[in-house]
Design a protein around this motif. Structure first.
Motif, PDB file in Angstrom:
ATOM      1  N   UNK A  34       0.686  -1.150  -0.145  1.00  0.00           N
ATOM      2  CA  UNK A  34       0.178   0.349  -0.758  1.00  0.00           C
ATOM      3  C   UNK A  34       0.720   0.974   0.192  1.00  0.00           C
ATOM      4  N   UNK A  36       1.252   4.906   1.047  1.00  0.00           N
ATOM      5  CA  UNK A  36       0.372   6.267   1.469  1.00  0.00           C
ATOM      6  C   UNK A  36       1.072   7.597   1.197  1.00  0.00           C
ATOM      7  N   UNK A  38       1.407  11.808   3.180  1.00  0.00           N
ATOM      8  CA  UNK A  38       1.808  12.486   4.703  1.00  0.00           C
ATOM      9  C   UNK A  38       1.703  13.356   4.184  1.00  0.00           C
ATOM     10  N   UNK A  42      -0.204  16.681   9.364  1.00  0.00           N
ATOM     11  CA  UNK A  42      -1.332  15.992   9.165  1.00  0.00           C
ATOM     12  C   UNK A  42      -1.011  13.978   8.903  1.00  0.00           C
ATOM     13  N   UNK A  43      -2.070  13.180   9.401  1.00  0.00           N
ATOM     14  CA  UNK A  43      -2.012  12.356   9.155  1.00  0.00           C
ATOM     15  C   UNK A  43      -1.636  11.454   7.840  1.00  0.00           C
ATOM     16  N   UNK A  44      -1.154  10.052   7.513  1.00  0.00           N
ATOM     17  CA  UNK A  44      -1.234   9.871   6.223  1.00  0.00           C
ATOM     18  C   UNK A  44      -2.378   8.873   5.840  1.00  0.00           C
ATOM     19  N   UNK A  46      -4.454   7.479   2.318  1.00  0.00           N
ATOM     20  CA  UNK A  46      -4.141   6.374   1.680  1.00  0.00           C
ATOM     21  C   UNK A  46      -4.380   6.568   0.353  1.00  0.00           C
ATOM     22  N   UNK A  89       4.835   6.977   1.394  1.00  0.00           N
ATOM     23  CA  UNK A  89       5.317   6.011   2.656  1.00  0.00           C
ATOM     24  C   UNK A  89       4.383   4.494   1.756  1.00  0.00           C
ATOM     25  N   UNK A  93       1.783  -5.622   3.507  1.00  0.00           N
ATOM     26  CA  UNK A  93       1.896  -6.818   4.921  1.00  0.00           C
ATOM     27  C   UNK A  93       2.321  -7.474   5.577  1.00  0.00           C
ATOM     28  N   UNK A 102      -1.438  -6.112   9.826  1.00  0.00           N
ATOM     29  CA  UNK A 102      -0.474  -5.231  10.331  1.00  0.00           C
ATOM     30  C   UNK A 102       0.108  -5.001   8.904  1.00  0.00           C
ATOM     31  N   UNK A 103       0.736  -3.317   9.237  1.00  0.00           N
ATOM     32  CA  UNK A 103       1.839  -2.893   8.147  1.00  0.00           C
ATOM     33  C   UNK A 103       2.754  -2.699   8.630  1.00  0.00           C
ATOM     34  N   UNK A 105       6.087  -0.318   8.126  1.00  0.00           N
ATOM     35  CA  UNK A 105       5.757   0.629   7.216  1.00  0.00           C
ATOM     36  C   UNK A 105       7.900   1.344   6.610  1.00  0.00           C
ATOM     37  N   UNK A 106       7.962   1.766   5.470  1.00  0.00           N
ATOM     38  CA  UNK A 106       9.236   2.410   5.149  1.00  0.00           C
ATOM     39  C   UNK A 106       9.351   3.706   5.645  1.00  0.00           C
ATOM     40  N   UNK A 107      10.386   3.537   5.250  1.00  0.00           N
ATOM     41  CA  UNK A 107      11.048   5.714   5.993  1.00  0.00           C
ATOM     42  C   UNK A 107      10.450   6.288   5.081  1.00  0.00           C
TER      43      UNK A 107
ATOM     44  N   UNK B  90       0.010   8.683  16.056  1.00  0.00           N
ATOM     45  CA  UNK B  90      -1.140   8.134  15.011  1.00  0.00           C
ATOM     46  C   UNK B  90      -1.951   7.374  15.513  1.00  0.00           C
ATOM     47  N   UNK B 105      -6.066   8.756  11.608  1.00  0.00           N
ATOM     48  CA  UNK B 105      -6.415   9.956  12.639  1.00  0.00           C
ATOM     49  C   UNK B 105      -5.008  11.734  12.306  1.00  0.00           C
TER      50      UNK B 105
END
Lengths: 115, 113
Positions: A34, A36, A38, A42-44, A46, A89, A93, A102-103, A105-107, B90, B105
């Motif tokens: 996936x 994202x 950002x 703010x929050x990420x 989709x 980002x 999975x 659960x995901x 995440x990369x940097x 978050x 959020x």
């Protein structure tokens, strides 16, 4: 553990050009990826996702490509606009034996669009 | 729908203080998550929950606790705050459907001094 990483931490493009953001993953068992976006403070959000049984998926101005042979994921943004400036980002999975979704995440890659 | 809401937006704590970060979602999602994001870094999973009454540790759970008494709420508790807990937190949620898309959020920016 195995992690998702990114080739380029920063990317600067001219408005109107196409952008390509890359991501390498090492967990060959990952079956879902996936992207994202950002924006600052703010929050990420989709953008697009892809399952491992696909090698390409298109959205509005965005395309995700998956190359399982080399464990590589990319996000292409067509006709990049100033509003696309953000940190992007990729995530894969990861579940610890159960289907928790659960995901990991990369940097992130910071995309700057020059007007 | 308001989506995922978090309070407070900002907080400064002194070392050793405690606080609870609130998270609420109105999408009837079973899954909820807490992440922390350090400057210039990606998101690291602290705790997650697959439904009311069920929680589990993520990658970086030390120094935190969670509870999930309702589907809507997933508070994160910091006991004995330390400078290493300075971060942006978050909360996210997702449905039990086939996709793993998580909705985030706006975050809580916490500074421990």
């Amino acid at each position: 553990g195995e992690n998702v990483g990114l080739h380029l931490p920063t990317l600067s493009v001219q408005e109107g050009d196409n952008s390509i953001i890359n991501c390498a993953y090492s967990n060959s068992a990952s079956d879902y990826f996936i992207w994202y976006k950002q924006e600052s403070g703010k929050g990420p959000q989709f953008i697009i996702d892809i399952r491992s049984n696909m090698d390409k998926r298109q959205g509005q101005r965005v395309t995700v490509l998956l190359n399982k042979t080399v464990k590589h994921l990319s996000l292409q943004i067509a006709a990049t606009q100033p509003g696309d400036s953000a940190v992007y980002f990729c995530a894969e999975n990861w579940d610890s034996g159960g289907s928790q979704g659960n995901l990991i995440f990369g940097k992130g890659t910071k995309l700057s669009v020059k007007p | 729908n308001a989506g995922v809401t978090q309070t407070p937006k900002f907080r400064i704590l002194k070392i050793g203080q405690s606080m609870t970060l609130q998270c609420t979602q109105d999408m009837n999602h079973n899954y909820m998550y807490w992440y922390r994001q350090d400057p210039g870094m990606g998101l690291k999973l602290i705790y997650y929950s697959v439904g009311a009454g069920i929680t589990d540790k993520g990658e970086v759970p030390n120094g935190y606790n969670v509870s999930r008494s309702t589907t809507e709420d997933f508070p994160l508790r910091l006991e004995l705050a330390a400078p290493s807990q300075t971060s942006v937190y978050f909360c996210a949620s997702r449905s039990s459907g086939q996709g793993y898309e998580q909705y985030f959020g706006p975050g809580t920016r916490l500074t421990v001094t």
